[in-house]
Design an enzyme around this catalytic site. Structure first.
Site, mmCIF file in Angstrom:
data_model
loop_
_atom_site.group_PDB
_atom_site.id
_atom_site.type_symbol
_atom_site.label_atom_id
_atom_site.label_comp_id
_atom_site.label_asym_id
_atom_site.label_seq_id
_atom_site.Cartn_x
_atom_site.Cartn_y
_atom_site.Cartn_z
ATOM 1 C CG PHE A 169 -1.985 1.095 1.060
ATOM 2 C CD1 PHE A 169 -3.171 0.847 0.375
ATOM 3 C CD2 PHE A 169 -1.772 2.379 1.546
ATOM 4 C CE1 PHE A 169 -4.120 1.850 0.188
ATOM 5 C CE2 PHE A 169 -2.711 3.384 1.364
ATOM 6 C CZ PHE A 169 -3.886 3.116 0.687
ATOM 7 C CG ASP A 192 5.667 3.362 1.690
ATOM 8 O OD1 ASP A 192 5.697 3.968 2.775
ATOM 9 O OD2 ASP A 192 4.645 3.287 0.973
ATOM 10 C CE LYS A 240 -0.500 5.057 7.690
ATOM 11 N NZ LYS A 240 -1.867 5.544 7.699
HETATM 12 C C1 LIG Z 1 3.025 2.191 3.776
HETATM 13 C C2 LIG Z 1 2.100 3.314 3.394
HETATM 14 N N1 LIG Z 1 2.448 4.132 2.388
HETATM 15 C C3 LIG Z 1 1.665 5.156 2.023
HETATM 16 C C4 LIG Z 1 0.464 5.407 2.640
HETATM 17 C C5 LIG Z 1 -0.381 6.568 2.222
HETATM 18 O O1 LIG Z 1 -0.331 7.557 3.194
HETATM 19 P P1 LIG Z 1 -1.367 8.782 3.194
HETATM 20 O O2 LIG Z 1 -2.711 8.217 3.554
HETATM 21 O O3 LIG Z 1 -0.827 9.726 4.211
HETATM 22 O O4 LIG Z 1 -1.356 9.358 1.830
HETATM 23 C C6 LIG Z 1 0.052 4.571 3.685
HETATM 24 C C7 LIG Z 1 -1.249 4.791 4.347
HETATM 25 O O5 LIG Z 1 -1.789 3.948 4.993
HETATM 26 C C8 LIG Z 1 0.892 3.502 4.069
HETATM 27 O O6 LIG Z 1 0.539 2.674 5.073
#
Ligand SMILES: Cc1ncc(COP(=O)(O)O)c(C=O)c1O
Length: 402
Positions: free
Chosen positions: A141, A226, A255
């Site tokens: 994700f 990520d 986050k």
């Molecule tokens: C690993 C990861 N990357 C990216 C995101 C996207 O983040 P945002 O909701 O702040 O755009 C998330 C959101 O859950 C995530 O868990």
């Protein structure tokens, strides 16, 4: 306002793109949160992973209050101290003397990483063409904007919004051979969550991240980690990849970075990051003084309260309890824990369990249909951890939340 009036406002004026529980929250402190009727909940999922220090951590509150009264926002045509200091604090915690770019969310951080990878691949492909392809993992994700969404290898999230961005290929998480087979002369990067979050709290098999690094080195590709969910100490190291002694080329964060205040960013090796030149990328609110003050206070709190150590013992407490529980119920298939990233793989739909916990004033999350995901605050006390685990155990052993 009465909860029913608030919910009516949403029905009339807010697009219904979220499944919301009929609870209106109004105040939070540490790992507890209260609704408009005064009911108190224990929160094992504060702010979808943003509340790494719980709700309203005092140093973050103070830093924001002071900053907001002094200077709210200036664009990136000027220098502000807090952005420089934050970049330093993030950089010195990497092992590659990284340099930072700031934005406001995880998806933006990953968009920036995708662009940065492509900028690094420009003119390095066959016949002087571009290397632009990026390999990501199934059940990843990475966000909801079109680049990060294409990187998110979950077909359900692509439905109805295609065509997706060209240049992405997907491999099963944990399968190095599959990644190797996808590499071609136009591949510039591999992007991976060291611990997959939304995909079910999936831990990398031994040697996997090191193997990805090796593949990237061999094919002159970039390794992007990520760490939007796993970073900032959540797993017991500042960046989760540090558990595996891997040095990525780019790390993305968001986050928990601002202790609940919206802020995202990336850290890149200097020779990689330098391809983001004026005009190539920007974010109006990126690195704004309030966000940076909040992030600095978050880092300070984690350091001063020794929370990196705390989170490891907390994770073990959860692991021990749920592993013991697994022997008592066939509902639990597997327990996956890395610090304060906790996944309980169920043999059944997790939504009734979430609802059962909500009735007993415990907030948890279910991801991927059958995984109970907990992202508790690092400073959750043992007593609070036990209080929540007692409820979860009661629900799992009892009437399955009915
Ligand atoms: C690993 C990861 N990357 C990216 C995101 C996207 O983040 P945002 O909701 O702040 O755009 C998330 C959101 O859950 C995530 O868990």
């Amino acid at each position: 306002m009465q909860p029913s009036d608030i919910i009516d406002l949403f029905k009339t004026y807010v697009i219904a793109n979220y499944t919301r529980y009929p609870v209106c929250l109004t105040r939070g402190e540490g790992s507890y949160i209260w609704d408009t009727e005064g009911t108190k909940y224990l929160d094992f999922f504060p702010g979808w992973g943003c509340g790494l220090l719980g709700h309203c951590p005092p140093k973050v509150v103070k830093a924001v209050q002071e900053q907001v009264a002094r200077l709210i926002h200036v664009p990136n045509t000027w220098y502000v101290e807090s952005q420089g200091l934050l970049a330093k604090e993030l950089s010195i915690r990497t092992e590659f003397a990284g340099k930072c770019f700031f934005c406001n969310s995880g998806t933006e951080a990953n968009e920036a990483a995708i662009k940065l990878a492509r900028l690094n691949g420009a003119g390095t492909g066959p016949n002087g063409g571009n290397r632009y392809k990026i390999i990501t993992m199934f059940d990843s994700f990475h966000g909801r904007t079109m680049g990060a969404l294409t990187a998110t290898a979950q077909p359900k999230y692509h439905q109805g919004v295609g065509p997706m961005l060209p240049g992405f290929a997907y491999a099963p998480f944990g399968d190095l051979d599959a990644v190797a087979k996808l590499i071609d002369a136009e591949t510039i990067a591999v992007m991976v969550e060291p611990v997959q979050g939304e995909g079910g709290v999936n831990l990398p098999p031994a040697g996997y991240l090191e193997g990805l690094r090796e593949l990237c080195d061999r094919h002159k590709m970039l390794l992007i980690c990520d760490e939007v969910q796993s970073g900032m100490g959540r797993t017991g190291k500042w960046y989760a990849h540090q558990h595996w002694k891997v040095k990525p080329d780019i790390v993305t964060l968001a986050k928990a970075l601002g202790g609940g205040v919206a802020v995202g960013g990336l850290i890149a090796k200097p020779e990689v990051g330098e391809k983001l030149k004026p005009g190539t990328h920007a974010a109006t609110f990126g690195g704004n003084p309030i966000a940076c003050a909040a992030a600095l206070a978050t880092i300070q709190t984690i350091e001063e309260e020794n929370l990196l150590e705390r989170v490891q013992t907390l994770g073990e407490r959860f692991r021990a309890r749920f592993t013991a529980l697994k022997d008592k119920t066939p509902l639990i298939r597997e327990v996956r824990v890395k610090g304060a990233m906790i996944g309980i793989q169920l043999a059944t739909d997790g939504v009734p369990i979430v609802q059962g916990c909500l009735k007993r004033q415990l907030l948890i999350n279910c991801t991927h249909g059958t995984v109970i995901r907990l992202l508790p605050a690092m400073n959750l006390s043992d007593a609070e951890a036990d209080e929540g685990m007692n409820i979860l155990e009661e629900v799992l052993l009892g009437e399955r939340g009915a």
